[in-house]
Design a protein around this motif. Structure first.
Motif, mmCIF file in Angstrom:
data_model
loop_
_atom_site.group_PDB
_atom_site.id
_atom_site.type_symbol
_atom_site.label_atom_id
_atom_site.label_comp_id
_atom_site.label_asym_id
_atom_site.label_seq_id
_atom_site.Cartn_x
_atom_site.Cartn_y
_atom_site.Cartn_z
ATOM 1 N N ILE A 78 0.835 -1.202 0.000
ATOM 2 C CA ILE A 78 0.000 0.000 0.000
ATOM 3 C C ILE A 78 0.870 1.253 0.000
ATOM 4 O O ILE A 78 0.482 2.295 -0.545
ATOM 5 N N GLY A 79 2.079 1.156 0.561
ATOM 6 C CA GLY A 79 3.010 2.285 0.499
ATOM 7 C C GLY A 79 3.317 2.672 -0.930
ATOM 8 O O GLY A 79 3.315 3.852 -1.285
ATOM 9 N N MET A 80 3.573 1.695 -1.784
ATOM 10 C CA MET A 80 3.814 1.963 -3.205
ATOM 11 C C MET A 80 2.595 2.583 -3.856
ATOM 12 O O MET A 80 2.687 3.566 -4.587
ATOM 13 N N GLN A 81 1.412 2.013 -3.604
ATOM 14 C CA GLN A 81 0.202 2.505 -4.257
ATOM 15 C C GLN A 81 -0.100 3.949 -3.867
ATOM 16 O O GLN A 81 -0.513 4.755 -4.711
ATOM 17 N N LEU A 82 0.125 4.303 -2.608
ATOM 18 C CA LEU A 82 -0.146 5.664 -2.161
ATOM 19 C C LEU A 82 0.878 6.661 -2.688
ATOM 20 O O LEU A 82 0.635 7.873 -2.675
ATOM 21 N N MET A 83 2.021 6.177 -3.173
ATOM 22 C CA MET A 83 3.007 7.037 -3.807
ATOM 23 C C MET A 83 2.614 7.373 -5.250
ATOM 24 O O MET A 83 3.239 8.234 -5.873
ATOM 25 N N CYS A 84 1.582 6.715 -5.761
ATOM 26 C CA CYS A 84 1.094 6.990 -7.115
ATOM 27 C C CYS A 84 0.125 8.177 -7.098
ATOM 28 O O CYS A 84 -0.122 8.780 -6.063
ATOM 29 N N ARG A 85 -0.423 8.515 -8.255
ATOM 30 C CA ARG A 85 -1.273 9.707 -8.388
ATOM 31 C C ARG A 85 -2.682 9.491 -7.869
ATOM 32 O O ARG A 85 -3.270 10.357 -7.217
ATOM 33 N N PHE A 86 -3.245 8.312 -8.155
ATOM 34 C CA PHE A 86 -4.658 8.040 -7.888
ATOM 35 C C PHE A 86 -4.839 6.538 -7.779
ATOM 36 O O PHE A 86 -4.139 5.768 -8.430
ATOM 37 N N SER A 143 -5.119 -6.431 -4.689
ATOM 38 C CA SER A 143 -6.188 -6.415 -5.693
ATOM 39 C C SER A 143 -6.019 -5.263 -6.678
ATOM 40 O O SER A 143 -6.736 -5.183 -7.672
ATOM 41 N N PHE A 144 -5.094 -4.358 -6.381
ATOM 42 C CA PHE A 144 -4.855 -3.170 -7.192
ATOM 43 C C PHE A 144 -3.368 -3.063 -7.482
ATOM 44 O O PHE A 144 -2.536 -3.487 -6.669
ATOM 45 N N ALA A 145 -3.027 -2.455 -8.630
ATOM 46 C CA ALA A 145 -1.619 -2.254 -8.971
ATOM 47 C C ALA A 145 -1.509 -1.213 -10.077
ATOM 48 O O ALA A 145 -2.428 -1.071 -10.895
ATOM 49 N N PRO A 146 -0.393 -0.497 -10.135
ATOM 50 C CA PRO A 146 -0.175 0.403 -11.261
ATOM 51 C C PRO A 146 0.203 -0.395 -12.512
ATOM 52 O O PRO A 146 0.917 -1.400 -12.413
ATOM 53 N N PRO A 147 -0.265 0.025 -13.684
ATOM 54 C CA PRO A 147 0.149 -0.648 -14.911
ATOM 55 C C PRO A 147 1.622 -0.370 -15.210
ATOM 56 O O PRO A 147 2.252 0.477 -14.556
ATOM 57 N N GLN A 157 3.229 -10.498 -14.342
ATOM 58 C CA GLN A 157 2.053 -10.827 -15.146
ATOM 59 C C GLN A 157 1.030 -11.552 -14.269
ATOM 60 O O GLN A 157 1.329 -12.588 -13.683
ATOM 61 N N TYR A 158 -0.175 -10.962 -14.178
ATOM 62 C CA TYR A 158 -1.292 -11.630 -13.515
ATOM 63 C C TYR A 158 -2.567 -10.995 -14.053
ATOM 64 O O TYR A 158 -2.858 -9.840 -13.722
ATOM 65 N N ALA A 159 -3.267 -11.683 -14.904
ATOM 66 C CA ALA A 159 -4.419 -11.159 -15.640
ATOM 67 C C ALA A 159 -3.970 -10.107 -16.646
ATOM 68 O O ALA A 159 -4.450 -10.069 -17.769
ATOM 69 N N THR A 160 -3.026 -9.275 -16.244
ATOM 70 C CA THR A 160 -2.434 -8.268 -17.115
ATOM 71 C C THR A 160 -1.015 -8.013 -16.630
ATOM 72 O O THR A 160 -0.644 -8.422 -15.531
ATOM 73 N N SER A 161 -0.227 -7.356 -17.438
ATOM 74 C CA SER A 161 1.113 -6.982 -17.000
ATOM 75 C C SER A 161 1.003 -5.737 -16.124
ATOM 76 O O SER A 161 0.300 -4.785 -16.468
ATOM 77 N N PHE A 162 1.673 -5.749 -14.975
ATOM 78 C CA PHE A 162 1.614 -4.603 -14.073
ATOM 79 C C PHE A 162 2.998 -4.297 -13.514
ATOM 80 O O PHE A 162 3.929 -5.094 -13.637
#
Length: 195
Positions: A78-86, A143-147, A157-162
């Motif tokens: 979650i630290g990585m995700q919160l470093m993103c824009r949205f 359940s969430f990731a930046p592309p 790769q999991y359902a899509t490349s991220f």
């Protein structure tokens, strides 16, 4: 060397402490702004939900402090995700260190969400992956990731490349849990502490 683990409203911090203990790295666990600013290295880990966690960061002012840091900063999960824009998780405005949006995994037949367990990463281009073997396996729970984007320095790769890892200037991030990813995760954490 002074290493700070940022104290905020997110779980999984104890396993990060254990991982640092295993490699003999001292640390301080704090939300004190001056302690964070004066650290040589900053680790921003956690497990949680994006909007609740961002609200807490705003409440204590860390949403402004973290992007302003000049020393090496390493965000995980979650630290990585919160470093993103949205983040699409509850339509959350994040800190914008990485100019990319965090997306929910697409629902595809046979693909379970959350993405949970061991998966391999590839296309390394980071000082954090020095000495890590090709297609190394690491542990994910999300359940969430930046592309894949301009900041991607390792993908999965999991359902899509991220983006499994991101890097911009003094900011490093990993979607997986280094602290429970065995020898590979330990190598990545040691590499971060050597930057």
């Amino acid at each position: 060397m002074k290493t700070v683990i940022i104290k905020y409203n997110a779980g999984n911090v104890q396993s990060v402490m254990y991982a640092l203990d295993r490699i003999g790295a001292g640390y301080i666990y704090t939300d004190d702004v001056e302690e964070i600013r004066s650290a040589d290295k900053v680790i921003f880990p956690g497990v949680g939900e994006a909007s609740t966690t961002m609200n807490y960061l705003r409440k204590v002012g860390l949403d402004k402090v973290i992007p302003s840091l000049k020393q090496p900063v390493f965000g995980t999960c979650i630290g990585m995700q919160l470093m993103c824009r949205f983040s699409e998780e509850n339509n959350t405005e994040c800190m914008g260190i990485f100019d990319v949006d965090v997306k929910r995994f697409p629902a595809e037949a046979g693909m379970k969400v959350p993405h949970m367990g061991w998966n391999n990463i590839s296309n390394y281009a980071s000082p954090l992956t020095y000495g890590v073997p090709d297609n190394a396996y690491v542990y994910f729970v999300h359940s969430f990731a930046p592309p894949v984007c301009d900041y991607t320095v390792a993908s999965c790769q999991y359902a899509t490349s991220f983006s499994a890892m991101l890097h911009r200037d003094n900011f490093y991030a990993a979607q997986f849990h280094c602290e429970i990813s065995g020898d590979v995760g330990q190598q990545i954490m040691e590499n971060f502490l050597k930057i």
